[in-house]
Design a protein around this motif. Structure first.
Motif, PDB file in Angstrom:
ATOM      1  N   GLU A  60       0.823  -1.200   0.000  1.00  8.45           N
ATOM      2  CA  GLU A  60       0.000   0.000   0.000  1.00  8.45           C
ATOM      3  C   GLU A  60       0.863   1.259   0.000  1.00  8.45           C
ATOM      4  OE1 GLU A  60      -2.491  -0.337   3.398  1.00  8.45           O
ATOM      5  OE2 GLU A  60      -3.861  -1.772   2.458  1.00  8.45           O
ATOM      6  N   TYR A  61       1.928   1.228   0.791  1.00 10.68           N
ATOM      7  CA  TYR A  61       2.812   2.398   0.892  1.00 10.68           C
ATOM      8  C   TYR A  61       3.451   2.722  -0.459  1.00 10.68           C
ATOM      9  CZ  TYR A  61       6.704   5.326   2.494  1.00 10.68           C
ATOM     10  OH  TYR A  61       7.597   6.347   2.660  1.00 10.68           O
ATOM     11  N   ILE A  62       3.932   1.684  -1.165  1.00 15.67           N
ATOM     12  CA  ILE A  62       4.580   1.894  -2.459  1.00 15.67           C
ATOM     13  C   ILE A  62       3.591   2.448  -3.480  1.00 15.67           C
ATOM     14  CG2 ILE A  62       5.698   0.733  -4.396  1.00 15.67           C
ATOM     15  CD1 ILE A  62       7.494   1.094  -1.978  1.00 15.67           C
ATOM     16  N   ILE A  63       2.356   1.934  -3.458  1.00 15.00           N
ATOM     17  CA  ILE A  63       1.343   2.423  -4.395  1.00 15.00           C
ATOM     18  C   ILE A  63       1.044   3.900  -4.151  1.00 15.00           C
ATOM     19  CG2 ILE A  63      -1.101   2.235  -5.019  1.00 15.00           C
ATOM     20  CD1 ILE A  63      -0.853  -0.791  -4.551  1.00 15.00           C
ATOM     21  N   VAL A  64       0.852   4.263  -2.893  1.00 12.77           N
ATOM     22  CA  VAL A  64       0.560   5.665  -2.565  1.00 12.77           C
ATOM     23  C   VAL A  64       1.747   6.556  -2.914  1.00 12.77           C
ATOM     24  CG1 VAL A  64       0.006   7.273  -0.700  1.00 12.77           C
ATOM     25  CG2 VAL A  64      -1.066   5.021  -0.769  1.00 12.77           C
ATOM     26  N   ASN A  81      -3.850 -16.141   2.846  1.00  9.93           N
ATOM     27  CA  ASN A  81      -4.957 -15.851   3.747  1.00  9.93           C
ATOM     28  C   ASN A  81      -4.999 -14.383   4.181  1.00  9.93           C
ATOM     29  OD1 ASN A  81      -7.271 -16.432   5.184  1.00  9.93           O
ATOM     30  ND2 ASN A  81      -6.189 -17.138   7.001  1.00  9.93           N
ATOM     31  N   GLN A  82      -4.614 -13.483   3.276  1.00 10.37           N
ATOM     32  CA  GLN A  82      -4.690 -12.048   3.532  1.00 10.37           C
ATOM     33  C   GLN A  82      -5.771 -11.475   2.618  1.00 10.37           C
ATOM     34  OE1 GLN A  82      -0.879 -10.053   3.566  1.00 10.37           O
ATOM     35  NE2 GLN A  82       0.172 -11.936   4.144  1.00 10.37           N
ATOM     36  N   LEU A  83      -7.021 -11.735   2.972  1.00 10.41           N
ATOM     37  CA  LEU A  83      -8.139 -11.442   2.078  1.00 10.41           C
ATOM     38  C   LEU A  83      -8.375  -9.951   1.882  1.00 10.41           C
ATOM     39  CD1 LEU A  83     -10.714 -14.198   3.056  1.00 10.41           C
ATOM     40  CD2 LEU A  83      -8.785 -14.298   1.483  1.00 10.41           C
ATOM     41  N   LYS A  84      -8.122  -9.153   2.904  1.00  6.80           N
ATOM     42  CA  LYS A  84      -8.335  -7.709   2.750  1.00  6.80           C
ATOM     43  C   LYS A  84      -7.363  -7.120   1.732  1.00  6.80           C
ATOM     44  CE  LYS A  84     -10.383  -6.856   7.294  1.00  6.80           C
ATOM     45  NZ  LYS A  84     -10.283  -6.101   8.571  1.00  6.80           N
ATOM     46  N   MET A  85      -6.099  -7.545   1.808  1.00  6.97           N
ATOM     47  CA  MET A  85      -5.128  -7.074   0.818  1.00  6.97           C
ATOM     48  C   MET A  85      -5.493  -7.589  -0.569  1.00  6.97           C
ATOM     49  SD  MET A  85      -2.944  -5.037   2.097  1.00  6.97           S
ATOM     50  CE  MET A  85      -1.761  -5.053   0.751  1.00  6.97           C
ATOM     51  N   ALA A  86      -5.979  -8.829  -0.635  1.00  7.89           N
ATOM     52  CA  ALA A  86      -6.399  -9.390  -1.921  1.00  7.89           C
ATOM     53  C   ALA A  86      -7.528  -8.553  -2.522  1.00  7.89           C
ATOM     54  CB  ALA A  86      -6.843 -10.835  -1.741  1.00  7.89           C
TER      55      ALA A  86
END
Length: 318
Positions: free
Chosen positions: A82-86, A247-252
């Motif tokens: 997320e940090y890299i995208i922002v 199993n990191q569904l929110k990031m997915a």
């Protein structure tokens, strides 16, 4: 002593963790970890037995308030992507607001106009890293200087990306009027091979790793690809599948959403997203990822009766 920094990327209400560690904005996790350990050794109380209490206190504050949070942000799987995208989006935004960008150091001004930005940027970062934490009182000023370099590098990199589509003028003169050989020189082919080919190398390596169930390594490759092409829908789909397998569904969900925003017809995202949304709607179910995922990030067609997540992650193999 105030640790407030208001230059470079910090000026835009964004903490420049790369500047705090003095690593390039495209540094990988291995490089970040190596740099963090070097700084931690310098600031740790056991390494400063000969200095006074005030210096020890300042070293401790720098370590706990700046260095440790930066390291955690840039290495934790859930936050780094997320940090890299922002960060990439900030660079592109500032390209359009370049008139308001204020530079304070000669080095940053030189970097802004240098034809060989990569070499100058990397060498400047390496030189500043050698003495960044030598004088603890000067650390905020040094971090600000590094952040200005990061800001210019992000803007210049975003500028390159936006300027990539026009074809190189040197090859346009070779087009011949006769029509007997139209298949030999397709004009649109050369331009995309400049930057896309680099990202594609990361994606191909990630696909191979996914086939081997090496999802953590695949995630690193795809994050690097997203640094180069943050608007690559296929890359967002693949890294989303990797997050599903871990199993990191929110990031997915974040990356499937990004994939569909960029390409509403992305087949992988269309296939997975409804199942992710359904799973996130029932947080009490603990998922175990078991279905194989092929190199294109598509779910296996086989399914069993494994409850809510049976349909999401696949079932028994025949």
């Amino acid at each position: 002593m105030s640790l407030r920094i208001d230059r470079g990327i910090f000026k835009y209400d964004f903490i420049d963790h790369h500047a705090i560690l003095c690593v390039p904005v495209d540094a990988d996790v291995k490089e970040i970890r190596k740099r963090y350990l070097a700084i931690a050794r310098l600031l740790h109380p056991d390494s400063n037995s000969s200095v006074g209490a005030a210096q020890k206190q300042l070293a401790g504050e720098l370590l706990s308030k700046l260095v440790n949070p930066a390291y955690e942000k840039l290495t934790a799987e859930r936050t780094r992507s997320e940090y890299i995208i922002v960060l990439s989006q900030l660079g592109k935004r500032l390209v359009q607001e370049s008139g308001s960008v204020e530079l304070h150091t000669d080095l940053a001004k030189q970097l802004a106009s240098s034809p060989n930005i990569d070499h100058l940027y990397k060498s400047a970062i390496a030189k500043l890293a050698a003495t960044q934490y030598d004088s603890l009182q000067q650390v905020p000023q040094v971090i600000a200087q590094i952040s200005e370099l990061n800001l210019i590098y992000l803007m210049r990199s975003a500028g390159k990306s936006l300027a990539a589509p026009p074809p190189p003028p040197a090859k346009t003169n070779s087009v011949t009027p006769p029509s007997p050989t139209p298949n030999k020189a397709p004009a649109p082919t050369p331009p995309p091979a400049t930057e896309d080919s680099v990202a594609e190398q990361y994606i191909r390596r990630a696909q191979t790793l996914i086939e081997k169930n090496q999802f953590a390594q695949a995630q690193v490759e795809l994050k690097d690809a997203l640094k180069l092409e943050p608007k690559n829908s296929r890359c967002h789909s693949l890294i989303a599948v990797v997050y599903v397998k871990q199993n990191q569904l929110k990031m997915a969900k974040i990356h499937f959403d990004n994939a569909l925003k960029l390409d509403p017809n992305d087949q992988s995202a269309l296939a997975w997203k409804p199942k992710i949304d359904k799973a996130l709607g029932q947080p009490s179910a603990a998922a175990k990822v078991s279905a194989p995922v092929n190199a294109d990030g598509k779910q296996s067609d086989k399914s069993g009766s494994g409850g809510l997540f049976g349909g999401l992650f696949g079932g028994k193999k025949k």
